[in-house]
Write an enzyme that holds these catalytic residues in place. Structure first.
Site, short mmCIF file in Angstrom:
data_model
loop_
_atom_site.label_atom_id
_atom_site.label_comp_id
_atom_site.label_asym_id
_atom_site.label_seq_id
_atom_site.Cartn_x
_atom_site.Cartn_y
_atom_site.Cartn_z
N LYS A 1 13.23 -28.74 43.32
CA LYS A 1 14.23 -27.78 42.84
C LYS A 1 15.64 -28.18 43.26
O LYS A 1 15.82 -29.03 44.14
CB LYS A 1 13.87 -26.37 43.35
CG LYS A 1 12.51 -25.87 42.81
CD LYS A 1 12.24 -24.43 43.25
CE LYS A 1 10.91 -23.93 42.69
NZ LYS A 1 10.68 -22.49 43.04
N TYR B 1 10.24 -19.91 33.37
CA TYR B 1 9.81 -18.82 34.26
C TYR B 1 9.68 -17.48 33.53
O TYR B 1 9.81 -16.43 34.15
CB TYR B 1 10.79 -18.70 35.44
CG TYR B 1 10.56 -19.74 36.53
CD1 TYR B 1 9.41 -19.70 37.33
CD2 TYR B 1 11.47 -20.75 36.76
CE1 TYR B 1 9.19 -20.64 38.33
CE2 TYR B 1 11.26 -21.70 37.75
CZ TYR B 1 10.12 -21.64 38.55
OH TYR B 1 9.90 -22.57 39.54
N PHE C 1 14.28 -10.45 40.72
CA PHE C 1 14.96 -11.70 41.10
C PHE C 1 15.12 -12.67 39.93
O PHE C 1 15.59 -13.80 40.13
CB PHE C 1 14.21 -12.39 42.25
CG PHE C 1 12.76 -12.68 41.96
CD1 PHE C 1 12.38 -13.78 41.20
CD2 PHE C 1 11.76 -11.83 42.44
CE1 PHE C 1 11.04 -14.05 40.93
CE2 PHE C 1 10.42 -12.09 42.17
CZ PHE C 1 10.07 -13.20 41.41
N ARG D 1 -0.67 -26.87 45.82
CA ARG D 1 -0.15 -25.61 46.38
C ARG D 1 -0.38 -25.53 47.89
O ARG D 1 0.43 -24.97 48.63
CB ARG D 1 -0.71 -24.41 45.61
CG ARG D 1 -0.12 -24.36 44.19
CD ARG D 1 -0.55 -23.16 43.38
NE ARG D 1 0.04 -21.92 43.85
CZ ARG D 1 1.19 -21.41 43.41
NH1 ARG D 1 1.89 -22.04 42.49
NH2 ARG D 1 1.63 -20.28 43.88
N THR E 1 5.17 -19.36 49.13
CA THR E 1 6.43 -19.18 48.40
C THR E 1 7.58 -18.95 49.36
O THR E 1 8.67 -19.53 49.18
CB THR E 1 6.30 -17.97 47.45
OG1 THR E 1 5.14 -18.14 46.63
CG2 THR E 1 7.53 -17.83 46.58
N ARG F 1 7.45 -26.82 51.87
CA ARG F 1 8.39 -25.68 51.95
C ARG F 1 8.78 -25.38 53.40
O ARG F 1 9.93 -25.02 53.67
CB ARG F 1 7.80 -24.46 51.25
CG ARG F 1 7.92 -24.58 49.72
CD ARG F 1 7.17 -23.51 49.01
NE ARG F 1 7.50 -23.46 47.56
CZ ARG F 1 6.76 -22.83 46.67
NH1 ARG F 1 5.65 -22.21 47.04
NH2 ARG F 1 7.12 -22.83 45.39
N ASN G 1 13.31 -22.50 47.37
CA ASN G 1 12.14 -22.96 48.14
C ASN G 1 11.68 -24.38 47.80
O ASN G 1 10.49 -24.68 47.87
CB ASN G 1 11.00 -21.93 48.05
CG ASN G 1 10.57 -21.66 46.63
OD1 ASN G 1 11.04 -22.32 45.70
ND2 ASN G 1 9.67 -20.73 46.45
N HIS H 1 8.37 -26.58 43.07
CA HIS H 1 7.49 -25.78 42.22
C HIS H 1 6.18 -26.50 42.06
O HIS H 1 6.15 -27.72 41.95
CB HIS H 1 8.12 -25.60 40.82
CG HIS H 1 7.11 -25.16 39.78
ND1 HIS H 1 6.73 -23.85 39.63
CD2 HIS H 1 6.37 -25.88 38.89
CE1 HIS H 1 5.81 -23.79 38.66
NE2 HIS H 1 5.57 -25.01 38.21
N GLU I 1 3.27 -26.83 31.26
CA GLU I 1 4.50 -27.22 31.97
C GLU I 1 4.76 -28.72 31.86
O GLU I 1 5.92 -29.14 31.77
CB GLU I 1 4.39 -26.80 33.44
CG GLU I 1 4.40 -25.28 33.60
CD GLU I 1 4.12 -24.82 35.02
OE1 GLU I 1 4.08 -23.59 35.24
OE2 GLU I 1 3.97 -25.67 35.92
#
Ligand code: ATP
Ligand code: MG
Length: 138
Positions: free
Chosen positions: A10, A50, A58, A86, A92, A103, A113, A116, A127
């Site tokens: 990100k 998203y 948010f 993950r 998150t 993270r 964070n 993704h 995606e």
């Protein structure tokens, strides 16, 4: 059997100079890079990517953040890619992420964070197609 997941590094992690360190952790964890690019999401791209979160409080902040600068998108392959990735990135909220996760190491807040990861095999394919043409995947 090899499965696919879609990673984004990100804007916060790109700005903070973490591209190389994150790619090193990803490959050291056994993921094969099958597609890779530096790119930037427009506001509209971020809204589409998203979309499932559009009703969340948010959402506006998330779209502004994800479109504010370059990201790295990557198609990754490994057995159990979605769940293993993950696990590698952690929770998150970096404050709740396990020691050693991407993270925990590189994220700054629940919003910013660092990375993704897809949440299902089906979404990984959607995606990957969002970011990559067929000839950009190997
Ligand atoms: P991602 O989909 O980016 O991998 P995730 O699956 O861990 O993250 P989601 O619930 O899908 O988490 O949320 C998507 C993104 O929205 C988060 O990664 C984070 O950038 C942002 N986000 C989630 N919850 C919050 C929150 N409470 N406040 C601000 N931003 C949030
Ligand atoms: Mg998610």
């Amino acid at each position: 059997m090899a499965h696919t997941t879609l990673m984004m590094i990100k804007p916060d992690a790109v700005e903070n100079g973490h591209i190389g360190r994150i790619l090193e952790k990803v490959t050291a964890a056994g993921f094969q890079i099958k597609g890779l690019k530096l790119t930037q999401l427009s506001k509209n791209d971020a809204e589409r990517f998203y979309e499932v979160h559009q009703e969340r409080p948010f959402f506006g902040e998330l779209v502004a953040f994800m479109s504010r600068g370059p990201i790295v998108a990557a198609v990754l392959e490994k057995e159990n890619a979605v769940s293993d990735f993950r696990t590698l990135i952690g929770a998150t909220n970096p404050a709740e992420a396990a020691e050693g996760t991407i993270r925990k190491l590189y994220a700054t807040s629940i919003g910013e964070n660092a990375v993704h990861g897809s949440d299902s095999d089906e979404n990984a394919e959607i995606e990957a197609a969002f970011h990559f043409a067929g000839r950009e995947r190997f």
